[in-house]
Scaffold this active site. Structure first.
Site, PDB file in Angstrom:
ATOM      1  N   ASN A   1      56.048  28.822  50.960  1.00 20.34           N
ATOM      2  CA  ASN A   1      57.517  28.673  50.556  1.00 20.34           C
ATOM      3  C   ASN A   1      57.767  27.304  49.635  1.00 20.34           C
ATOM      4  O   ASN A   1      57.935  26.269  50.144  1.00 20.34           O
ATOM      5  CB  ASN A   1      58.157  28.575  51.924  1.00 20.34           C
ATOM      6  CG  ASN A   1      59.786  28.333  51.745  1.00 20.34           C
ATOM      7  OD1 ASN A   1      60.268  28.389  50.582  1.00 20.34           O
ATOM      8  ND2 ASN A   1      60.605  27.760  52.730  1.00 20.34           N
ATOM      9  N   TRP A   2      57.642  27.484  48.355  1.00 16.98           N
ATOM     10  CA  TRP A   2      57.838  26.536  47.468  1.00 16.98           C
ATOM     11  C   TRP A   2      59.286  25.910  47.423  1.00 16.98           C
ATOM     12  O   TRP A   2      59.473  25.064  46.728  1.00 16.98           O
ATOM     13  CB  TRP A   2      57.629  26.904  46.097  1.00 16.98           C
ATOM     14  CG  TRP A   2      56.384  27.094  45.917  1.00 16.98           C
ATOM     15  CD1 TRP A   2      55.093  26.926  46.865  1.00 16.98           C
ATOM     16  CD2 TRP A   2      55.596  27.586  44.629  1.00 16.98           C
ATOM     17  NE1 TRP A   2      53.916  27.210  46.150  1.00 16.98           N
ATOM     18  CE2 TRP A   2      53.888  27.584  44.848  1.00 16.98           C
ATOM     19  CE3 TRP A   2      56.024  28.141  43.364  1.00 16.98           C
ATOM     20  CZ2 TRP A   2      53.027  27.864  44.028  1.00 16.98           C
ATOM     21  CZ3 TRP A   2      54.900  28.559  42.347  1.00 16.98           C
ATOM     22  CH2 TRP A   2      53.391  28.314  42.723  1.00 16.98           C
ATOM     23  N   LYS A   3      60.283  26.552  48.268  1.00 17.66           N
ATOM     24  CA  LYS A   3      61.724  26.053  47.944  1.00 17.66           C
ATOM     25  C   LYS A   3      62.094  25.726  46.709  1.00 17.66           C
ATOM     26  O   LYS A   3      61.638  26.482  45.754  1.00 17.66           O
ATOM     27  CB  LYS A   3      61.779  24.796  49.082  1.00 17.66           C
ATOM     28  CG  LYS A   3      60.972  25.066  50.275  1.00 17.66           C
ATOM     29  CD  LYS A   3      61.499  23.750  51.360  1.00 17.66           C
ATOM     30  CE  LYS A   3      60.604  24.173  52.399  1.00 17.66           C
ATOM     31  NZ  LYS A   3      60.956  23.439  53.627  1.00 17.66           N
TER      32      LYS A   3
ATOM     33  N   SER B   1      55.529  21.434  58.896  1.00 17.07           N
ATOM     34  CA  SER B   1      54.360  20.419  58.740  1.00 17.07           C
ATOM     35  C   SER B   1      53.064  21.148  59.178  1.00 17.07           C
ATOM     36  O   SER B   1      52.091  20.351  59.453  1.00 17.07           O
ATOM     37  CB  SER B   1      54.828  19.106  59.755  1.00 17.07           C
ATOM     38  OG  SER B   1      56.253  18.776  59.486  1.00 17.07           O
TER      39      SER B   1
ATOM     40  N   GLU C   1      67.074  26.129  56.200  1.00 17.36           N
ATOM     41  CA  GLU C   1      67.699  25.539  55.183  1.00 17.36           C
ATOM     42  C   GLU C   1      68.866  26.260  54.737  1.00 17.36           C
ATOM     43  O   GLU C   1      69.806  25.774  53.911  1.00 17.36           O
ATOM     44  CB  GLU C   1      66.726  24.875  54.050  1.00 17.36           C
ATOM     45  CG  GLU C   1      65.829  24.004  54.422  1.00 17.36           C
ATOM     46  CD  GLU C   1      64.645  23.827  53.904  1.00 17.36           C
ATOM     47  OE1 GLU C   1      64.354  24.476  53.002  1.00 17.36           O
ATOM     48  OE2 GLU C   1      63.675  23.194  54.533  1.00 17.36           O
TER      49      GLU C   1
ATOM     50  N   GLU D   1      60.235  28.365  62.973  1.00 25.45           N
ATOM     51  CA  GLU D   1      60.117  27.266  62.519  1.00 25.45           C
ATOM     52  C   GLU D   1      60.972  26.215  63.053  1.00 25.45           C
ATOM     53  O   GLU D   1      62.303  26.150  62.869  1.00 25.45           O
ATOM     54  CB  GLU D   1      60.299  27.415  60.960  1.00 25.45           C
ATOM     55  CG  GLU D   1      59.438  28.045  60.103  1.00 25.45           C
ATOM     56  CD  GLU D   1      59.490  27.899  58.581  1.00 25.45           C
ATOM     57  OE1 GLU D   1      58.544  27.480  58.379  1.00 25.45           O
ATOM     58  OE2 GLU D   1      60.633  27.748  57.951  1.00 25.45           O
TER      59      GLU D   1
ATOM     60  N   GLY E   1      59.100  19.680  57.218  1.00 24.91           N
ATOM     61  CA  GLY E   1      59.139  18.523  56.318  1.00 24.91           C
ATOM     62  C   GLY E   1      58.937  16.929  57.257  1.00 24.91           C
ATOM     63  O   GLY E   1      59.209  16.097  56.301  1.00 24.91           O
TER      64      GLY E   1
ATOM     65  N   HIS F   1      65.926  31.373  56.630  1.00 23.55           N
ATOM     66  CA  HIS F   1      65.210  30.117  56.724  1.00 23.55           C
ATOM     67  C   HIS F   1      66.250  29.087  57.123  1.00 23.55           C
ATOM     68  O   HIS F   1      67.505  29.072  56.922  1.00 23.55           O
ATOM     69  CB  HIS F   1      64.716  29.592  55.244  1.00 23.55           C
ATOM     70  CG  HIS F   1      63.815  28.216  55.432  1.00 23.55           C
ATOM     71  ND1 HIS F   1      64.449  26.965  55.469  1.00 23.55           N
ATOM     72  CD2 HIS F   1      62.415  28.196  55.609  1.00 23.55           C
ATOM     73  CE1 HIS F   1      63.444  26.248  55.665  1.00 23.55           C
ATOM     74  NE2 HIS F   1      62.152  26.742  55.546  1.00 23.55           N
TER      75      HIS F   1
ATOM     76  N   GLY G   1      55.603  24.883  53.497  1.00 24.89           N
ATOM     77  CA  GLY G   1      56.236  24.252  52.509  1.00 24.89           C
ATOM     78  C   GLY G   1      55.567  23.204  51.799  1.00 24.89           C
ATOM     79  O   GLY G   1      54.565  23.676  50.765  1.00 24.89           O
ATOM     80  N   GLY G   2      55.646  22.001  52.091  1.00 28.65           N
ATOM     81  CA  GLY G   2      55.144  20.954  51.529  1.00 28.65           C
ATOM     82  C   GLY G   2      53.405  21.154  51.078  1.00 28.65           C
ATOM     83  O   GLY G   2      53.076  20.904  49.951  1.00 28.65           O
TER      84      GLY G   2
HETATM   85  P1  PGA Z   1      57.052  22.264  55.784  1.00 30.74           P
HETATM   86  O1  PGA Z   1      57.953  23.457  55.281  1.00 30.74           O
HETATM   87  O2  PGA Z   1      55.556  23.104  55.687  1.00 30.74           O
HETATM   88  O3  PGA Z   1      57.183  21.250  54.517  1.00 30.74           O
HETATM   89  O4  PGA Z   1      57.173  21.545  56.792  1.00 30.74           O
HETATM   90  C1  PGA Z   1      58.072  24.737  55.967  1.00 30.74           C
HETATM   91  C2  PGA Z   1      59.124  25.485  55.789  1.00 30.74           C
HETATM   92  O5  PGA Z   1      60.294  24.932  55.594  1.00 30.74           O
HETATM   93  O6  PGA Z   1      58.984  26.688  55.448  1.00 30.74           O
END
Ligand code: PGA
Length: 251
Positions: free
Chosen positions: A8-10, A210, A96, A165, A171, A94, A231-232
């Site tokens: 998930n590159w956001k 994470s 977010e 999640e 993050g 998600h 994500g990251g």
């Molecule tokens: P993260 O993000 O791996 O950076 O914690 C995961 C996500 O939001 O899908």
């Protein structure tokens, strides 16, 4: 069973980034043997990523989808458009978007249905807040988020992946513990099995928050964890790849 690893590159990427990412990913061997890979870039980069990653066993996904088929919905992108641009997966709900933009579970369920109607695989995200975790009300929260999709038909459920999640783990560098993840995944599976007993065993439940090459192996060793939403760590081709390596070592 191979893990499903979803990047998930956001709202991150650029054309030079895409090129460098694809070039690096191509240097790694046995990608396909390690995992099922999906990359979800921001919308404008879909076709470029499709082109760059085409020689690799990597599927394309989007980070969101409209609940509507077509028409006067400024800013929306339909499931048919995603499909036309080569997507086979889409992330829905998600945190977010739920917490940051105020999407309700009902809206997320409509988006999921729109995706399924178009033949896409839907990755339906759920997760509790830190307060809900601390007050031990996470079960209620997750149940509420899952409720509108539980009644989907068996055939629809074949195309649904759940991503757990916890909001506090995203993050933060602080993943949930093995025990917490196991407990939640088993809880989610039990909710699905109340309506779809046999099918519940085969629904993929991913963990996200994470995830890194350092913790992926240990987490994937749990039979309730079928892969990760990342994500990251998915923004670097080597760490994305090394999550697959870590999973393969833990089997
Ligand atoms: P993260 O993000 O791996 O950076 O914690 C995961 C996500 O939001 O899908």
């Amino acid at each position: 069973m191979k893990p499903l690893l979803v990047a998930n590159w956001k709202m991150n990427a650029s054309l030079p980034f895409l090129e460098a990412f694809a070039e690096e990913l191509m240097t790694f061997s046995s990608l396909g043997a390690l995992a099922d890979w999906v990359v979800c870039p921001p919308y404008p980069y879909l076709s470029e990523v499709r082109k760059n990653l085409q020689p690799l066993p990597v599927q394309l996904g989007a980070q969101d989808v409209s609940a509507f088929m077509s028409g006067a919905f400024t800013g929306d992108v339909s499931a048919a458009m995603l499909s036309e641009f080569g997507c086979s997966y889409v992330i829905v709900g998600h945190s977010e978007r739920r917490c940051g933009i105020g999407e309700t579970s009902e809206l997320c369920a409509k988006k999921l249905q729109a995706a399924l109607a178009q033949g896409l695989m839907g990755i339906y995200c759920i997760g509790e807040s830190l307060e809900q975790r601390q007050k031990n009300t996470w079960r209620d929260s997750l149940k509420t988020q899952l409720q509108p999709v539980l009644s989907l038909s068996e055939s629809d459920w074949q195309s649904v992946v759940i991503a757990y999640e916890p909001v506090w783990a995203i993050g933060s560098g602080q993943a949930a513990t093995l025990e917490q993840i196991h407990e939640v995944h088993a809880f989610v599976r039990s909710l699905i099995s109340q309506l779809h007993q046999t099918l519940a065993q085969s629904v993929k439940i991913l963990y996200g928050g994470s995830v890194s090459p350092d913790n992926a192996g240990q987490l994937f060793a749990d039979r309730e964890v079928n892969g990760f939403l990342i994500g990251g760590a998915s923004l670097k081709a080597d760490s994305f790849y090394n999550i697959g390596v870590a999973c393969s070592r833990s089997c």
